[in-house]
Write a protein that holds these residues in place. Structure first.
Motif, PDB file in Angstrom:
ATOM      1  N   VAL B  89       0.861  -1.190   0.000  1.00 19.00           N
ATOM      2  CA  VAL B  89       0.000   0.000   0.000  1.00 19.00           C
ATOM      3  C   VAL B  89       0.895   1.236   0.000  1.00 19.00           C
ATOM      4  O   VAL B  89       2.081   1.141   0.321  1.00 19.00           O
ATOM      5  CB  VAL B  89      -0.934   0.053   1.239  1.00 19.00           C
ATOM      6  N   ILE B  99      -7.463   2.249  -1.137  1.00 18.44           N
ATOM      7  CA  ILE B  99      -8.412   1.292  -1.739  1.00 18.44           C
ATOM      8  C   ILE B  99      -8.932   1.855  -3.057  1.00 18.44           C
ATOM      9  O   ILE B  99      -9.032   1.140  -4.059  1.00 18.44           O
ATOM     10  CB  ILE B  99      -9.572   0.989  -0.762  1.00 18.44           C
ATOM     11  N   CYS B 149      -7.528  -3.685  -0.510  1.00 21.82           N
ATOM     12  CA  CYS B 149      -6.984  -3.181  -1.775  1.00 21.82           C
ATOM     13  C   CYS B 149      -7.035  -4.262  -2.863  1.00 21.82           C
ATOM     14  O   CYS B 149      -7.131  -3.952  -4.045  1.00 21.82           O
ATOM     15  CB  CYS B 149      -5.537  -2.714  -1.591  1.00 21.82           C
TER      16      CYS B 149
END
Lengths: 376, 316
Positions: B89, B99, B149
């Motif tokens: 991330v 996300i 995600c």
């Protein structure tokens, strides 16, 4: 997908604290430090200003008057003359309100209390006047309309001892530090460029692996990231030039837009260099950053950031290096705008920057275009 | 019969002299939670990376959704969600931005994406952490973000490569329940782990890997039936004589015993009432004993019996 990627590239990029510090805050701090450290020297000894001078006439000399009037009428008068009596002149000299007293008699003579640049110029002026007195007087008598050109020649000879620029800005080593500072910011862009490869290569980061699993083509993602980095770096370059010129009042001459253009291109060069370096090896991210920073700083060192004379030393011993060293090329492109009235050297430097940028970007793309990896 | 979602045929991957995958084959059907179980270095992640076309391989074929998988098979990639072993991330993006970013690589429509992001946040239980940056999240929450995600775009095939490494028990349960929920919603799951308990808990079919080979495949019951051990009886007991141990070893269905001075372990194969018969022997000799417990075979026993070594190191 491109704009989605670009949007988040910019959002995340501008939130990276190290980016904000090294590319925005650090140059401002260093520039301010340069200004504080060298500013007084510059203003006292380098920046052109008229020399306050007292003139005491023991005998009347209309030709001298005519010469002084002509000098004072110019845009940047060499002397700021005050005609006074000897007593007042001595008082002004003691109080430091004038740099010297010129006595006008049968011959000109000079009285000073110090031996600084102003006094050297006054001495040169008096000597040059003595040497050219005959010519000046003959010109004044025969063709007074030509007196201005004679005075201009006299002023030019006197000014020569002070390295007054004949172009648009200040080619002094002091200003060179600021060109090198801008080049340093450009080279710091390499760290931003380096992140593009790391974040798009599956064999270099988990983020790269995740992005490579998505249906967004790698070319789109890389192009968006490159565009974002170019935008971010350009913003840093604009900030640096603006702060240096408008806040620190460093004179980059009257071709400021071209200075901005050169700085932005330099920033893009820096990003491309980092992009290429990130792609060409498989060191860890930390190692890559360390190496690319070291290379960038060494490039800046060779361009004279830490030692003003370095560029000259390189020019003397390894002249070709100055033509390919990225930091030198970036700094020299802006310097040439100030130093030379024609654009040939500037264009040459811009072409060099473009070539380095294109080569680095193309090589980086060729290396990273690979779709599958042998190792992860 | 359900359609094949992933078909791997005779996959060979070499790293120089080392063979990471040795003629490895798999056929994963739609709706399965398929577990790839094996010790570290057995080739699980290599299989996943080859499956995702991240890694070049030397030989073999890979088909996903009936089509040949390749790096530019974007129509296939659109239907796959990947949760890698390492958290992937952006540190500088908040939970919801992260996300949204990864979802945006799959879905261009903003409105559809907004809904997907919201669903993903709720699914992993990060409603209270939308504006948090990853470094402010605990290890478990970070793993949940990592999962969000990977699944926000509602993929048909979800690949999870050791998603619970270094996760606290509460978050681990949360993740495992989430995977089962995704499966119930229609997604086919490929789950790699070296934690046999997790694989036993959630997988409908399991392939056990070792040294790049598939050494066994089936449901957990099918796998357990492959081995001799059906029950292990443990008795905390002191000063057991050799004669008593011999007598226990001679009982029906007992095929092995071990005694370390404090605990007697009896391995049984098939049969019923093994525990009662063993305790009868001890009572006959007036032996006092402490805690008594019986264990059914685990996948570790399966692995142990097939390979002669434990599935995972003690520190795991």
């Amino acid at each position: 997908m491109f704009f989605h990627d670009l949007k988040y590239m910019l959002i995340s990029g501008f939130r990276v604290k190290s980016f904000l510090f090294w590319l925005m805050l650090f140059p401002i701090l260093l520039g301010t430090l340069f200004k504080v450290a060298f500013g007084n020297v510059y203003e006292n000894d380098v920046l052109f200003r008229s020399i306050p001078t007292a003139v005491v006439e023991t005998t009347s000399d209309p030709v001298f008057h005519q010469v002084i009037d002509s000098i004072e009428e110019s845009d940047e008068p060499l002397l700021d003359v005050e005609y006074t009596d000897e007593e007042n002149a001595m008082k002004l000299l003691k109080e430091g309100k004038v740099s010297g007293i010129i006595y006008v008699g049968d011959k000109l003579s000079l009285s000073v209390t110090e031996q600084k640049m102003d006094q050297v110029i006054l001495k040169t002026f008096v000597e040059q006047y003595g040497v050219n007195e005959k010519i000046i007087k003959e010109t004044a008598e025969k063709d007074p309309s030509k007196i201005q050109s004679v005075v201009d020649k006299l002023s030019e000879d006197v000014s020569a001892c002070r390295d007054i620029p004949v172009t648009h800005g200040d080619p002094d080593i002091y200003v060179q530090y600021f060109y090198n500072l801008i080049a340093m910011v450009a080279m710091y862009g390499s760290v931003t460029g380096l992140h593009i490869t790391v974040q798009n290569q599956a064999n270099l980061s988990a983020l790269g692996a995740r992005k490579n699993c998505s249906p967004t083509p790698k070319s789109v993602s890389m192009l968006a990231d490159l565009t974002g980095s170019f935008i971010m770096q350009s913003a840093c370059m604009i900030l640096c030039v603006t702060f240096t010129h408008f806040v620190l009042k460093i004179d980059f001459g009257d071709r400021l837009l071209l200075v901005y253009a050169a700085a932005i291109l330099g920033g893009i060069l820096g990003v491309s260099f980092g992009f290429f370096f990130g792609a060409v090896n498989r060191f860890s991210l930390e190692a890559k950053i360390g190496i690319v920073m070291a290379v960038s700083m060494f490039s800046c060192f060779l361009s004279g950031l830490m030692m003003g004379q370095m560029k000259g030393i390189i020019a003397e011993h390894i002249p070709w290096l100055n033509k390919i060293n990225p930091a030198t090329v970036v700094a020299d492109s802006m310097f040439s705008l100030n130093m030379y009235s024609d654009y040939s050297r500037f264009i040459s430097r811009i072409i060099t920057m473009l070539v380095i940028t294109v080569v680095c970007t193309a090589a980086g793309i060729i290396i990273t275009r690979r779709k599958k990896y042998a190792n992860l | 019969m359900a359609n094949s979602v992933v078909k791997i045929n005779n996959l060979v991957k070499r790293y120089g002299e080392l063979i990471a995958l040795d003629h490895f084959s798999l056929d994963i059907k739609e709706g399965e939670v398929f577990g790839l179980l094996g010790p570290n270095g057995s080739g699980k992640t290599t299989t996943i990376n080859c499956l995702l076309s991240l890694l070049a391989f030397d030989k073999g074929d890979i088909e996903v959704f009936g089509k040949e998988m390749s790096p530019t098979a974007y129509d296939i990639k659109k239907e796959i969600g990947v949760i890698m072993q390492n958290v992937a991330v952006y540190e500088e993006l908040t939970v919801s931005e992260n996300i949204d970013y990864f979802c945006g690589l799959y879905i261009t429509d903003k409105e559809e994406r907004r809904k997907c992001v919201e669903d993903a946040i709720k699914f992993v239980g990060l409603e209270d952490f939308r504006k948090f940056y990853p470094k402010k999240l605990s290890g478990g929450l970070l793993r949940r973000l990592n999962i969000a995600c990977g699944i926000a775009h509602k993929p048909k095939l979800i690949i999870l490569d050791e998603p619970t490494v270094a996760v606290d028990p509460q978050s681990r349960n949360n993740i495992l329940e989430g995977i089962q929920k995704l499966n119930k919603q229609g997604a086919t799951i490929i789950y790699t782990s070296h934690y046999m308990e997790e694989v036993e808990q959630i997988c409908t079919r399991i392939a056990i890997m070792d040294k790049g080979r598939k050494i066994a495949e089936g449901t957990k019951d099918e796998l357990k039936r492959m081995i001799r051990n059906t029950e292990t009886v443990n008795i905390e007991i002191l000063d057991v004589s050799e004669n008593i141990i011999k007598e226990i070893s001679a009982l029906p269905h007992v095929y092995d015993t071990a005694y370390d001075g404090e605990k007697l372990t009896v391995y049984c194969s098939g049969g019923k009432h093994n525990l009662i018969r063993i305790l009868d022997v001890l009572q006959k000799h007036d032996m006092a004993f402490g805690r008594v417990y019986s264990e059914l075979p685990t996948l570790n026993d399966v692995f142990l019996e097939i390979t002669g070594k434990a599935l995972r190191d003690k520190e795991d």
